[in-house]
Scaffold this motif. Structure first.
Motif, PDB file in Angstrom:
ATOM      1  N   GLN A  51       0.831  -1.198   0.000  1.00  0.00           N
ATOM      2  CA  GLN A  51       0.000   0.000   0.000  1.00  0.00           C
ATOM      3  C   GLN A  51       0.871   1.256   0.000  1.00  0.00           C
ATOM      4  OE1 GLN A  51      -2.231  -1.088   3.495  1.00  0.00           O
ATOM      5  NE2 GLN A  51      -4.112  -1.344   2.301  1.00  0.00           N
ATOM      6  N   LEU A  52       1.913   1.262   0.826  1.00  0.00           N
ATOM      7  CA  LEU A  52       2.795   2.423   0.882  1.00  0.00           C
ATOM      8  C   LEU A  52       3.461   2.646  -0.470  1.00  0.00           C
ATOM      9  CD1 LEU A  52       4.045   4.731   2.478  1.00  0.00           C
ATOM     10  CD2 LEU A  52       5.822   3.147   3.216  1.00  0.00           C
ATOM     11  N   ALA A  53       3.906   1.599  -1.120  1.00  0.00           N
ATOM     12  CA  ALA A  53       4.535   1.736  -2.435  1.00  0.00           C
ATOM     13  C   ALA A  53       3.566   2.357  -3.447  1.00  0.00           C
ATOM     14  CB  ALA A  53       5.041   0.383  -2.931  1.00  0.00           C
ATOM     15  N   ALA A  54       2.315   1.948  -3.408  1.00  0.00           N
ATOM     16  CA  ALA A  54       1.314   2.518  -4.313  1.00  0.00           C
ATOM     17  C   ALA A  54       1.044   3.983  -3.974  1.00  0.00           C
ATOM     18  CB  ALA A  54       0.023   1.708  -4.239  1.00  0.00           C
ATOM     19  N   LEU A  55       1.018   4.313  -2.697  1.00  0.00           N
ATOM     20  CA  LEU A  55       0.802   5.702  -2.284  1.00  0.00           C
ATOM     21  C   LEU A  55       1.989   6.586  -2.656  1.00  0.00           C
ATOM     22  CD1 LEU A  55      -0.868   5.137   1.195  1.00  0.00           C
ATOM     23  CD2 LEU A  55      -1.984   5.817  -0.944  1.00  0.00           C
ATOM     24  N   GLU A  56       3.179   6.026  -2.630  1.00  0.00           N
ATOM     25  CA  GLU A  56       4.361   6.788  -3.041  1.00  0.00           C
ATOM     26  C   GLU A  56       4.248   7.215  -4.507  1.00  0.00           C
ATOM     27  OE1 GLU A  56       8.024   5.270  -0.253  1.00  0.00           O
ATOM     28  OE2 GLU A  56       7.424   3.972  -1.920  1.00  0.00           O
ATOM     29  N   LYS A  57       3.613   6.402  -5.327  1.00  0.00           N
ATOM     30  CA  LYS A  57       3.396   6.778  -6.732  1.00  0.00           C
ATOM     31  C   LYS A  57       2.481   7.995  -6.822  1.00  0.00           C
ATOM     32  CE  LYS A  57       4.307   2.226  -8.568  1.00  0.00           C
ATOM     33  NZ  LYS A  57       3.791   1.043  -9.222  1.00  0.00           N
ATOM     34  N   LEU A  58       1.457   8.061  -5.957  1.00  0.00           N
ATOM     35  CA  LEU A  58       0.585   9.240  -5.937  1.00  0.00           C
ATOM     36  C   LEU A  58       1.344  10.468  -5.451  1.00  0.00           C
ATOM     37  CD1 LEU A  58      -2.736   7.807  -4.426  1.00  0.00           C
ATOM     38  CD2 LEU A  58      -2.210   8.265  -6.816  1.00  0.00           C
TER      39      LEU A  58
END
Length: 77
Positions: A51-58
């Motif tokens: 989840q954190l990795a996906a949020l880092e993309k945002l």
């Protein structure tokens, strides 16, 4: 709604830093977090590494550091 990633020191559990996610990312967040209902503005969620990795993309930047645990908070305006 303001969505914020919060990083907490693993040893002290003190808040170390916060990062606000860009506005208008509600649909992306719902998919990343697997939400089935609209957020009310008081929620907080522990984040998995995925989840954190996906949020880092945002965020368009990396915030992960193994010294910290991460949470996502939802705050009403």
């Amino acid at each position: 709604m303001i969505y914020r990633i919060e990083a907490f020191d693993r040893k002290t559990e003190f808040l170390v830093f916060e990062e606000d996610l860009p506005s208008g990312c509600d649909e992306n967040l719902a998919a990343i977090m697997n939400w089935s209902c609209k957020q009310e503005g008081w929620e907080g969620y522990d984040l998995s590494n995925n989840q954190l990795a996906a949020l880092e993309k945002l965020l368009e930047r990396n915030v992960f550091d193994p010294k910290y645990t991460f949470q996502l908070t939802c705050n009403g305006r």
